[in-house]
Design a protein around this motif. Structure first.
Motif, PDB file in Angstrom:
ATOM      1  N   LYS A 165      10.277   2.109   8.361  1.00 41.16           N
ATOM      2  CA  LYS A 165      10.719   3.168   9.264  1.00 41.16           C
ATOM      3  C   LYS A 165      10.139   4.514   8.837  1.00 41.16           C
ATOM      4  CE  LYS A 165      14.812   5.182  11.427  1.00 41.16           C
ATOM      5  NZ  LYS A 165      16.299   5.165  11.523  1.00 41.16           N
ATOM      6  N   VAL A 166      10.090   4.750   7.539  1.00 42.94           N
ATOM      7  CA  VAL A 166       9.490   5.979   7.019  1.00 42.94           C
ATOM      8  C   VAL A 166       8.013   6.045   7.419  1.00 42.94           C
ATOM      9  CG1 VAL A 166       8.755   7.151   4.921  1.00 42.94           C
ATOM     10  CG2 VAL A 166      11.087   6.280   5.100  1.00 42.94           C
ATOM     11  N   CYS A 167       7.293   4.938   7.244  1.00 40.39           N
ATOM     12  CA  CYS A 167       5.864   4.905   7.587  1.00 40.39           C
ATOM     13  C   CYS A 167       5.643   5.137   9.077  1.00 40.39           C
ATOM     14  CB  CYS A 167       5.251   3.575   7.163  1.00 40.39           C
ATOM     15  SG  CYS A 167       5.297   3.280   5.374  1.00 40.39           S
ATOM     16  N   ALA A 168       6.538   4.595   9.897  1.00 39.50           N
ATOM     17  CA  ALA A 168       6.417   4.791  11.341  1.00 39.50           C
ATOM     18  C   ALA A 168       6.644   6.252  11.710  1.00 39.50           C
ATOM     19  CB  ALA A 168       7.422   3.905  12.073  1.00 39.50           C
ATOM     20  N   GLU A 169       7.594   6.898  11.057  1.00 39.93           N
ATOM     21  CA  GLU A 169       7.908   8.289  11.380  1.00 39.93           C
ATOM     22  C   GLU A 169       6.780   9.240  10.982  1.00 39.93           C
ATOM     23  OE1 GLU A 169      11.665   9.414   9.778  1.00 39.93           O
ATOM     24  OE2 GLU A 169      12.804   8.075  11.068  1.00 39.93           O
ATOM     25  N   ILE A 170       6.123   8.968   9.868  1.00 38.88           N
ATOM     26  CA  ILE A 170       5.026   9.851   9.449  1.00 38.88           C
ATOM     27  C   ILE A 170       3.680   9.359   9.987  1.00 38.88           C
ATOM     28  CG2 ILE A 170       6.248  10.521   7.358  1.00 38.88           C
ATOM     29  CD1 ILE A 170       4.463   8.690   5.752  1.00 38.88           C
ATOM     30  N   GLY A 171       3.689   8.205  10.677  1.00 40.28           N
ATOM     31  CA  GLY A 171       2.467   7.696  11.278  1.00 40.28           C
ATOM     32  C   GLY A 171       1.413   7.263  10.284  1.00 40.28           C
ATOM     33  N   SER A 172       1.834   6.766   9.132  1.00 38.08           N
ATOM     34  CA  SER A 172       0.889   6.392   8.083  1.00 38.08           C
ATOM     35  C   SER A 172       0.700   4.878   8.059  1.00 38.08           C
ATOM     36  CB  SER A 172       1.382   6.900   6.724  1.00 38.08           C
ATOM     37  OG  SER A 172       0.517   6.477   5.690  1.00 38.08           O
ATOM     38  N   VAL A 173      -0.382   4.415   8.646  1.00 38.87           N
ATOM     39  CA  VAL A 173      -0.688   2.987   8.608  1.00 38.87           C
ATOM     40  C   VAL A 173      -1.032   2.554   7.188  1.00 38.87           C
ATOM     41  CG1 VAL A 173      -2.196   1.184   9.515  1.00 38.87           C
ATOM     42  CG2 VAL A 173      -1.496   3.071  10.983  1.00 38.87           C
ATOM     43  N   LYS A 174      -1.686   3.446   6.436  1.00 37.39           N
ATOM     44  CA  LYS A 174      -2.076   3.116   5.062  1.00 37.39           C
ATOM     45  C   LYS A 174      -0.851   2.777   4.216  1.00 37.39           C
ATOM     46  CE  LYS A 174      -4.619   4.997   1.102  1.00 37.39           C
ATOM     47  NZ  LYS A 174      -5.382   6.168   0.589  1.00 37.39           N
ATOM     48  N   GLU A 175       0.173   3.624   4.286  1.00 35.94           N
ATOM     49  CA  GLU A 175       1.398   3.335   3.536  1.00 35.94           C
ATOM     50  C   GLU A 175       2.087   2.097   4.084  1.00 35.94           C
ATOM     51  OE1 GLU A 175       2.518   4.625   0.829  1.00 35.94           O
ATOM     52  OE2 GLU A 175       0.982   6.182   0.652  1.00 35.94           O
ATOM     53  N   GLY A 176       2.025   1.929   5.399  1.00 40.10           N
ATOM     54  CA  GLY A 176       2.639   0.746   6.002  1.00 40.10           C
ATOM     55  C   GLY A 176       1.998  -0.539   5.525  1.00 40.10           C
ATOM     56  N   GLU A 177       0.688  -0.518   5.376  1.00 36.21           N
ATOM     57  CA  GLU A 177       0.001  -1.713   4.874  1.00 36.21           C
ATOM     58  C   GLU A 177       0.370  -1.995   3.420  1.00 36.21           C
ATOM     59  OE1 GLU A 177      -4.015  -0.612   5.677  1.00 36.21           O
ATOM     60  OE2 GLU A 177      -4.060  -1.660   7.618  1.00 36.21           O
ATOM     61  N   LYS A 178       0.594  -0.928   2.634  1.00 34.82           N
ATOM     62  CA  LYS A 178       1.058  -1.134   1.254  1.00 34.82           C
ATOM     63  C   LYS A 178       2.415  -1.827   1.242  1.00 34.82           C
ATOM     64  CE  LYS A 178      -1.203   2.921  -0.831  1.00 34.82           C
ATOM     65  NZ  LYS A 178      -0.947   4.220  -1.514  1.00 34.82           N
ATOM     66  N   ILE A 179       3.309  -1.365   2.095  1.00 36.30           N
ATOM     67  CA  ILE A 179       4.648  -1.965   2.160  1.00 36.30           C
ATOM     68  C   ILE A 179       4.549  -3.415   2.631  1.00 36.30           C
ATOM     69  CG2 ILE A 179       6.938  -1.770   3.190  1.00 36.30           C
ATOM     70  CD1 ILE A 179       6.096   0.475   1.196  1.00 36.30           C
ATOM     71  N   HIS A 180       3.656  -3.670   3.596  1.00 37.24           N
ATOM     72  CA  HIS A 180       3.477  -5.047   4.088  1.00 37.24           C
ATOM     73  C   HIS A 180       3.001  -5.966   2.966  1.00 37.24           C
ATOM     74  CE1 HIS A 180       1.846  -7.754   7.576  1.00 37.24           C
ATOM     75  NE2 HIS A 180       2.705  -8.375   6.794  1.00 37.24           N
ATOM     76  N   SER A 181       2.099  -5.457   2.138  1.00 37.52           N
ATOM     77  CA  SER A 181       1.620  -6.272   1.023  1.00 37.52           C
ATOM     78  C   SER A 181       2.738  -6.567   0.024  1.00 37.52           C
ATOM     79  CB  SER A 181       0.451  -5.568   0.321  1.00 37.52           C
ATOM     80  OG  SER A 181       0.879  -4.360  -0.288  1.00 37.52           O
ATOM     81  N   LEU A 182       3.635  -5.600  -0.175  1.00 36.74           N
ATOM     82  CA  LEU A 182       4.785  -5.840  -1.059  1.00 36.74           C
ATOM     83  C   LEU A 182       5.735  -6.862  -0.457  1.00 36.74           C
ATOM     84  CD1 LEU A 182       5.593  -2.207  -2.279  1.00 36.74           C
ATOM     85  CD2 LEU A 182       4.570  -4.059  -3.616  1.00 36.74           C
ATOM     86  N   VAL A 183       5.879  -6.835   0.849  1.00 39.41           N
ATOM     87  CA  VAL A 183       6.714  -7.837   1.531  1.00 39.41           C
ATOM     88  C   VAL A 183       6.180  -9.239   1.256  1.00 39.41           C
ATOM     89  CG1 VAL A 183       7.369  -8.724   3.799  1.00 39.41           C
ATOM     90  CG2 VAL A 183       7.533  -6.277   3.330  1.00 39.41           C
ATOM     91  N   LEU A 184       4.862  -9.399   1.368  1.00 36.59           N
ATOM     92  CA  LEU A 184       4.248 -10.701   1.100  1.00 36.59           C
ATOM     93  C   LEU A 184       4.362 -11.062  -0.382  1.00 36.59           C
ATOM     94  CD1 LEU A 184       1.024 -10.301   3.279  1.00 36.59           C
ATOM     95  CD2 LEU A 184       3.130 -11.498   3.882  1.00 36.59           C
ATOM     96  N   LYS A 185       4.196 -10.057  -1.239  1.00 34.01           N
ATOM     97  CA  LYS A 185       4.235 -10.310  -2.681  1.00 34.01           C
ATOM     98  C   LYS A 185       5.597 -10.824  -3.129  1.00 34.01           C
ATOM     99  CE  LYS A 185       3.719  -7.951  -7.136  1.00 34.01           C
ATOM    100  NZ  LYS A 185       3.359  -6.661  -7.804  1.00 34.01           N
TER     101      LYS A 185
END
Length: 633
Positions: A165-185
């Motif tokens: 939600k934080v990544c969506a609010e600031i519009g940062s795909v880069k940070e969102g992809e980091k979070i996605h990788s942690l989800v998979l990890k």
């Protein structure tokens, strides 16, 4: 035989005995409390292994939950710290939760977690959520990396949705992809809550393909999954795929229908929007407003009003859409009439947007009395005007001729936009205050407001010059618009200049401007038309006869025209006044300099404009002379 002899008792012994009896009595009383209403601390029970057990039945924790103010919380918090309970995760978690959920004190909660030896992910999530709910996404991200990651607090299925939600609010795909990788990890990709948050994050950031990959990769989908994916396609303008998913949905709710209706309305496909709208079993305010707004944007006043009248759940937004529509189609009378209906029915209270539309209608109808009533309504209802509303107020007063009242509002504005400045310039110009309009423009350029004049600003100031017959100023502003601000003149700009040039008798320049072949001030010299320069120089000599620069410029102009007798005449005038040309002197003073004006005889702003024009003319004269010399050689 019993002796009747009594031993004498000393006074000191009697006092000691009284003290002893008194102390014994006091020991039987409970220990004193720090505050009268505080619960008495009780010993923490232990389990079979002697480890302490703490639960929510503890009096201090119960008192913490019931606290209603920060001051009351502080009293309980002190006792928790003193008693050592803060190092228990349950007590620390309740303290942080109370600070975040009860009072919204995120920074205070951070200081508490810093004082805890063994913080956990629950405490971190609580503070993270507090930052998110406080609309502070950057601090939320900073807390995550600076505290949660740094202290290895861990993650759970509540952590990742907050981060996405934080990544969506600031519009940062880069940070969102980091979070996605942690989800998979950490193996949370199968969690439905986490997956839905990823779909939403990618859709909001415009990465619909990535959102679809997450959507298709889920073995279990719920209504939120479908709605998030459909909303992503709608927001990115792909209504075809959105409709395909909508038709495949196993179940729909009002959000599903509203997404599609608003999507079709957004692309002006009102036929498809109405088809779905009429088939909705349940409609809310958003459903109706989507249809009203769609027809309004399409300019269909009749159908917009029809849906407005049919709407059983009209909100202030419903009224605002139609009020703004009538302003846009210039039906100002109907806008005011509808506003009266809004006040009479009383189902919705007008807000700032409602009043802006009504003030615009008043301004265009020149309804000063109605505008004043609206202003009093704003004050009596405690509405604090923002930048847009304040600008609408001053525009209304300016157009209605109450320029002083417009200026009062302008002066009280803490922040001004270019529209605010343009409105004041327009107001002065419309009612014959040309000099004030020019002064306002120059004041704008020197102000601390970060504003840049635009096309409308120059139309306002040029119109002011036309109305006041200010030829020199109008010519200077036209040149400044083209040369300094790089604005391409439009039809209205040329119209103003043709009018000004015609009034000044410069018909040749007027014809050239009509053909849009000579938009710059200096062009009058490239075509050997030096009449404007001569007018300026002669005018300045009359105003300030002791300035040698004026004579030098006039001499250059006569020389360019080949009028050598006039050149000698100018030199004789200089000799009679004992005026000498300084070394390294140009025809005029430093560009844009503000020379001292004679009080009561000449405006400083006008002298600034004329000197600026002379600078440009002097430069052009030199260029023409060099060009002619090169041609002769």
């Amino acid at each position: 035989m019993r002796s009747n002899l009594r031993l004498p008792r000393s006074r000191g012994s009697r006092i000691s005995l009284d003290k002893f009896l008194k102390s014994t009595k006091n020991l039987s009383k409970p220990s004193p409390k720090l505050w009268p209403d505080d619960p008495r601390p009780e010993p923490i029970p232990s389990d079979e292994q002697g480890l302490p057990i703490l639960d929510l039945r503890h009096p201090l924790l119960q008192k913490l939950e019931s606290s209603r103010s920060v001051a009351e919380f502080d009293q309980i918090y002190v006792q928790i710290v003193v008693s050592g309970l803060l190092q228990y995760s349950l007590a620390a978690g309740r303290v942080i939760k109370k600070l975040c959920s009860g009072f919204g004190l995120c920074s205070r909660a951070v200081s508490v977690i810093d004082s805890i030896d063994e913080a956990d992910v629950f405490m971190g999530n609580t503070i993270l959520r507090c930052f998110v709910n406080s609309n502070d996404p950057l601090d939320a991200l900073g807390f995550y990396y600076g505290k949660m990651v740094a202290r290895c607090l861990g993650h759970n299925h509540y952590t990742f949705p907050l981060l996405t939600k934080v990544c969506a609010e600031i519009g940062s795909v880069k940070e969102g992809e980091k979070i996605h990788s942690l989800v998979l990890k950490y193996g949370f990709e199968s969690d439905l809550y986490v997956r839905n948050s990823l779909i939403h994050m990618y859709a909001v950031c415009g990465r619909v393909r990535d959102a679809r990959n997450v959507f298709d990769g889920g073995s279990v989908l719920d209504l939120v999954s479908w709605n998030s994916m459909i909303d992503g396609y709608v927001k990115n303008g792909d209504m075809t795929v959105a409709r395909e998913l909508f038709d495949e949905m196993p179940e729909r709710d009002v959000f599903s229908w509203n997404s599609m209706v608003s999507g079709y309305a957004g692309i002006q496909d009102m036929e498809a929007a109405r088809y779905l709208f009429e088939r909705m079993h349940l409609r809310d305010t958003f459903s109706w407003n989507s249809m009203i707004d769609g027809y309004a944007k399409a300019g269909n006043v009749v159908l917009a009003r029809e849906f407005f009248n049919r709407n059983p759940k009209r909100s202030v937004g419903s009224w605002n859409i139609v009020l703004a529509l009538y302003v846009r189609v210039k039906d100002y009378v109907e806008c005011l009439r509808l506003f009266e209906v809004m006040l009479d029915e009383g189902e919705c209270k007008p807000n700032e947007a409602s009043i802006v539309s009504v003030l615009t209608a008043c301004a265009n109808l020149r309804r000063l009395d109605t505008g004043k009533w609206i202003h009093s309504y704003i004050r009596s209802n405690g509405i604090k005007p923002d930048l847009l509303l304040s600008t609408s107020l001053l525009t209304m007063y300016a157009k209605c001729g109450a320029v002083d009242m417009a200026r009062d509002i302008f002066d009280t504005m803490q922040k001004r936009s270019i529209v605010s400045w343009s409105s004041m310039i327009m107001g002065y110009g419309m009612h014959g205050y040309g000099e004030k309009a020019v002064e306002m423009f120059l004041e704008m350029e020197d102000s601390d407001d970060v504003v840049v004049p635009d096309v409308t600003t120059f139309i306002c100031v040029l119109s002011a010059c036309v109305n006041a017959g200010m030829f020199l100023e109008g010519w200077w502003f036209f040149d400044r618009m083209c040369r300094v601000y790089k604005i391409k003149p439009g039809t209205k700009h040329y119209g103003c200049m043709v009018d000004l040039l015609g009034r000044a008798g410069l018909t040749k320049d007027s014809e050239d401007l009509t053909r849009k072949t000579r938009p710059l001030l200096s062009s009058c010299f490239t075509h050997a038309d030096t009449e404007l320069g001569r007018i300026l120089a002669e005018h300045l000599i009359r105003v300030n006869p002791n300035d040698v620069g004026h004579y030098v410029l006039l001499s250059h102009i006569y020389a360019l025209e080949g009028k050598w007798e006039e050149v000698e005449g100018v030199r004789r005038m200089m000799n009679e006044k004992n005026l000498q040309i300084p070394a390294m002197s140009g025809a005029v003073r430093t560009r844009e300099s503000k020379s001292a004006a004679t009080p009561g005889t000449y405006s400083s702003y006008r002298e600034r404009i004329i000197y600026s024009m002379l600078c440009e003319m002097g430069d052009e004269l030199k260029a023409v002379a060099v060009s002619e010399n090169c041609t002769e050689e």
